[in-house]
Design a protein around this motif. Structure first.
Motif, PDB file in Angstrom:
ATOM      1  N   THR A  99       8.910 -13.203  12.770  1.00 50.44           N
ATOM      2  CA  THR A  99       9.887 -13.371  11.694  1.00 50.44           C
ATOM      3  C   THR A  99       9.901 -12.164  10.769  1.00 50.44           C
ATOM      4  N   GLY A 100       8.722 -11.630  10.496  1.00 49.96           N
ATOM      5  CA  GLY A 100       8.639 -10.486   9.600  1.00 49.96           C
ATOM      6  C   GLY A 100       9.383  -9.270  10.087  1.00 49.96           C
ATOM      7  N   SER A 101       9.571  -9.147  11.403  1.00 47.80           N
ATOM      8  CA  SER A 101      10.322  -8.009  11.930  1.00 47.80           C
ATOM      9  C   SER A 101      11.787  -8.064  11.514  1.00 47.80           C
ATOM     10  N   TYR A 102      12.311  -9.276  11.351  1.00 45.76           N
ATOM     11  CA  TYR A 102      13.705  -9.434  10.941  1.00 45.76           C
ATOM     12  C   TYR A 102      13.891  -9.204   9.443  1.00 45.76           C
ATOM     13  N   ALA A 103      12.772  -9.181   8.710  1.00 43.56           N
ATOM     14  CA  ALA A 103      12.850  -9.055   7.253  1.00 43.56           C
ATOM     15  C   ALA A 103      13.402  -7.705   6.810  1.00 43.56           C
ATOM     16  N   THR A 104      13.368  -6.718   7.682  1.00 43.48           N
ATOM     17  CA  THR A 104      14.001  -5.431   7.364  1.00 43.48           C
ATOM     18  C   THR A 104      15.477  -5.633   7.028  1.00 43.48           C
ATOM     19  N   ASP A 170     -16.172  -5.301   4.507  1.00 42.41           N
ATOM     20  CA  ASP A 170     -16.219  -4.456   5.704  1.00 42.41           C
ATOM     21  C   ASP A 170     -14.929  -3.673   5.927  1.00 42.41           C
ATOM     22  N   ALA A 171     -13.872  -4.034   5.200  1.00 38.00           N
ATOM     23  CA  ALA A 171     -12.584  -3.352   5.371  1.00 38.00           C
ATOM     24  C   ALA A 171     -12.490  -2.063   4.565  1.00 38.00           C
ATOM     25  N   ALA A 172     -13.365  -1.883   3.616  1.00 39.62           N
ATOM     26  CA  ALA A 172     -13.279  -0.717   2.729  1.00 39.62           C
ATOM     27  C   ALA A 172     -13.320   0.586   3.526  1.00 39.62           C
ATOM     28  N   GLY A 173     -12.310   1.426   3.298  1.00 36.98           N
ATOM     29  CA  GLY A 173     -12.251   2.729   3.950  1.00 36.98           C
ATOM     30  C   GLY A 173     -11.773   2.706   5.387  1.00 36.98           C
ATOM     31  N   LYS A 174     -11.433   1.517   5.907  1.00 32.57           N
ATOM     32  CA  LYS A 174     -10.987   1.402   7.293  1.00 32.57           C
ATOM     33  C   LYS A 174      -9.457   1.361   7.354  1.00 32.57           C
ATOM     34  N   LYS A 175      -8.911   1.849   8.468  1.00 29.60           N
ATOM     35  CA  LYS A 175      -7.456   1.912   8.633  1.00 29.60           C
ATOM     36  C   LYS A 175      -6.974   0.793   9.558  1.00 29.60           C
ATOM     37  N   MET A 176      -5.981   0.071   9.069  1.00 29.60           N
ATOM     38  CA  MET A 176      -5.440  -1.061   9.804  1.00 29.60           C
ATOM     39  C   MET A 176      -3.983  -0.821  10.156  1.00 29.60           C
ATOM     40  N   ARG A 177      -3.654  -0.938  11.425  1.00 29.93           N
ATOM     41  CA  ARG A 177      -2.249  -0.836  11.829  1.00 29.93           C
ATOM     42  C   ARG A 177      -1.485  -2.057  11.335  1.00 29.93           C
ATOM     43  N   VAL A 178      -0.282  -1.826  10.799  1.00 29.08           N
ATOM     44  CA  VAL A 178       0.620  -2.910  10.440  1.00 29.08           C
ATOM     45  C   VAL A 178       2.018  -2.585  10.964  1.00 29.08           C
ATOM     46  N   PHE A 179       2.820  -3.614  11.173  1.00 34.72           N
ATOM     47  CA  PHE A 179       4.225  -3.368  11.501  1.00 34.72           C
ATOM     48  C   PHE A 179       4.995  -3.273  10.192  1.00 34.72           C
ATOM     49  N   PRO A 180       6.256  -2.844  10.208  1.00 35.05           N
ATOM     50  CA  PRO A 180       6.967  -2.587   8.955  1.00 35.05           C
ATOM     51  C   PRO A 180       7.332  -3.881   8.223  1.00 35.05           C
ATOM     52  N   ASN A 181       6.374  -4.446   7.510  1.00 31.39           N
ATOM     53  CA  ASN A 181       6.567  -5.694   6.778  1.00 31.39           C
ATOM     54  C   ASN A 181       5.738  -5.634   5.502  1.00 31.39           C
ATOM     55  N   GLN A 194      -6.851   0.421   4.381  1.00 32.85           N
ATOM     56  CA  GLN A 194      -5.754   1.371   4.291  1.00 32.85           C
ATOM     57  C   GLN A 194      -4.793   1.031   5.426  1.00 32.85           C
ATOM     58  N   THR A 195      -3.505   1.007   5.149  1.00 37.56           N
ATOM     59  CA  THR A 195      -2.559   0.570   6.174  1.00 37.56           C
ATOM     60  C   THR A 195      -1.823   1.749   6.800  1.00 37.56           C
ATOM     61  N   VAL A 196      -1.544   1.607   8.091  1.00 38.08           N
ATOM     62  CA  VAL A 196      -0.798   2.606   8.852  1.00 38.08           C
ATOM     63  C   VAL A 196       0.303   1.864   9.617  1.00 38.08           C
ATOM     64  N   VAL A 197       1.549   2.190   9.332  1.00 40.18           N
ATOM     65  CA  VAL A 197       2.675   1.531   9.995  1.00 40.18           C
ATOM     66  C   VAL A 197       2.960   2.231  11.323  1.00 40.18           C
ATOM     67  N   MET A 198       3.047   1.436  12.401  1.00 38.52           N
ATOM     68  CA  MET A 198       3.417   2.012  13.706  1.00 38.52           C
ATOM     69  C   MET A 198       3.924   0.913  14.614  1.00 38.52           C
ATOM     70  N   PRO A 199       4.740   1.258  15.600  1.00 40.26           N
ATOM     71  CA  PRO A 199       5.219   0.265  16.569  1.00 40.26           C
ATOM     72  C   PRO A 199       4.060  -0.298  17.383  1.00 40.26           C
ATOM     73  N   ILE A 200       4.204  -1.530  17.796  1.00 40.66           N
ATOM     74  CA  ILE A 200       3.127  -2.172  18.550  1.00 40.66           C
ATOM     75  C   ILE A 200       2.871  -1.464  19.877  1.00 40.66           C
ATOM     76  N   THR A 201       3.894  -0.834  20.415  1.00 40.11           N
ATOM     77  CA  THR A 201       3.737  -0.134  21.694  1.00 40.11           C
ATOM     78  C   THR A 201       2.832   1.091  21.580  1.00 40.11           C
ATOM     79  N   ASP A 202       2.536   1.546  20.357  1.00 41.31           N
ATOM     80  CA  ASP A 202       1.682   2.726  20.155  1.00 41.31           C
ATOM     81  C   ASP A 202       0.244   2.358  19.778  1.00 41.31           C
TER      82      ASP A 202
END
Length: 341
Positions: A99-104, A170-181, A194-202
């Motif tokens: 659902t969040g993908s449609y939120a764009t 344990d999340a401090a300083g770690k990078k988490m992939r998120v989709f654009p939401n 820290q968040t990094v936006v990228m397509p799930i295919t990557d």
């Protein structure tokens, strides 16, 4: 030429003519069917593909073969955001994604990704099927170029990381992939990533190369896309319920007759029931499969995660106003209606 040779020749000609007529008939039937494209990012062995195959077969049956749905899995045609754009343009006919993908295209849908809205599948199904607020949002989508036909299942989002994740510390300083939401991003940042936006295919390669330390998705997606191979620490926080609305391009929808619209709706609802049952029943065996492959599965104390994301609701109120409390109130009623065991 003898009589026997003439008979053999005649029989051969008859067989050849029969094969040709059958091939021509098959070609004519296939040629008469309208081909519709269905794009998704799940792998061929995943639940989305299985449900898409059910949907395609039922559409074919219920329209007497007038429509043939061709399925393109694993992002062959587009990643999730691009697939939605292609729906709007009419380049594809169907897609299914969070659902969040449609939120764009309708930002209020971000509110469905608020953390810990529901705790069980029954609660999530009731909310998605019966929430007045959500149905009103879905009713806005045809003006954006696509419409919801039914809601398929993915499950509850949890983490796969390259390091153990026992608490937000344990999340401090770690990078988490998120989709654009935004809601997912705010939730991850509230936990400490820290968040990094990228397509799930990557994502698989990004984890493998150390660009990010992990990702969060439902168990079905984690298993289907094999994220546990590169991020073997699976932490079952179940922080967001993340089902998958099946959508159709509005341009495609308007070409259907009323009878075909009803047929496609019926197929979509039956595929949704299949999807929900499949995902719910598969979680334990999928976790066992990933553990057998070397993954570590843990259920952390959830209290610290709930506490960490508490500011997300106020942040959402600053953007979406009273709608936040409307959604929270509806979710609270659903939790009372279907109490968790």
């Amino acid at each position: 030429m003898s009589l026997e040779q003439n008979l053999r020749k005649a029989r051969s000609a008859a067989i050849a003519a029969s094969v040709f007529c059958a091939a021509l008939s098959a070609y004519s039937v296939a040629d008469a069917a309208t081909v519709l494209k269905f794009s998704h990012t799940d792998n061929p062995g995943g639940s989305r593909q299985a449900a898409a195959e059910v949907f395609a077969e039922k559409v074919k049956t219920y329209t007497d073969g007038r429509y043939e749905i061709r399925i393109f899995p694993a992002g062959q045609l587009a990643n999730d955001p691009k697939a939605i754009e292609q729906l709007q343009l009419g380049g594809i006919d169907f897609t299914v994604t969070a659902t969040g993908s449609y939120a764009t295209h309708l930002p209020a849908l971000n509110l469905t990704a608020m953390p810990f809205l529901v705790d069980t599948y029954e609660q999530g199904w009731d909310f998605y099927d019966n929430s007045p607020w959500l149905q009103a949002r879905f009713d806005e989508l045809p003006s954006k170029g696509f419409r919801v036909l039914s809601t398929w299942e993915a499950g509850f989002r949890s983490f796969t990381t390259t390091m153990p994740l026992t608490s937000p510390a344990d999340a401090a300083g770690k990078k988490m992939r998120v989709f654009p939401n935004d809601m997912i991003r705010w939730t991850m940042e509230a936990i400490g990533f820290q968040t990094v936006v990228m397509p799930i295919t990557d994502v698989y390669l990004a984890i493998q190369q150390g660009t990010v330390n992990g990702q969060e998705n439902p168990v079905d997606t984690i298993r289907s896309l094999r994220f546990y191979e590169v991020a073997p620490n699976i932490t079952l926080t179940r922080h967001v319920y993340s089902p998958l609305p099946l959508t159709v391009a509005e341009k495609t929808w308007q070409k259907f007759s009323d009878a075909d619209k009803e047929a496609v709706r019926k197929a979509a609802m039956e595929a949704a029931a299949f999807s929900r049952n499949l995902v719910r029943q598969s979680v334990d065996s999928q976790l066992d499969e990933m553990k057998a492959a070397g993954a570590t599965v843990t259920k952390p104390e959830i209290g610290p995660f709930r506490d960490a994301v508490a500011p997300v609701y106020d942040k959402a109120r600053g953007v979406y106003g009273d709608a936040v409390d409307e959604v929270l109130a509806e979710a609270a009623e659903v939790r009372k209606k279907f109490p968790a065991n």
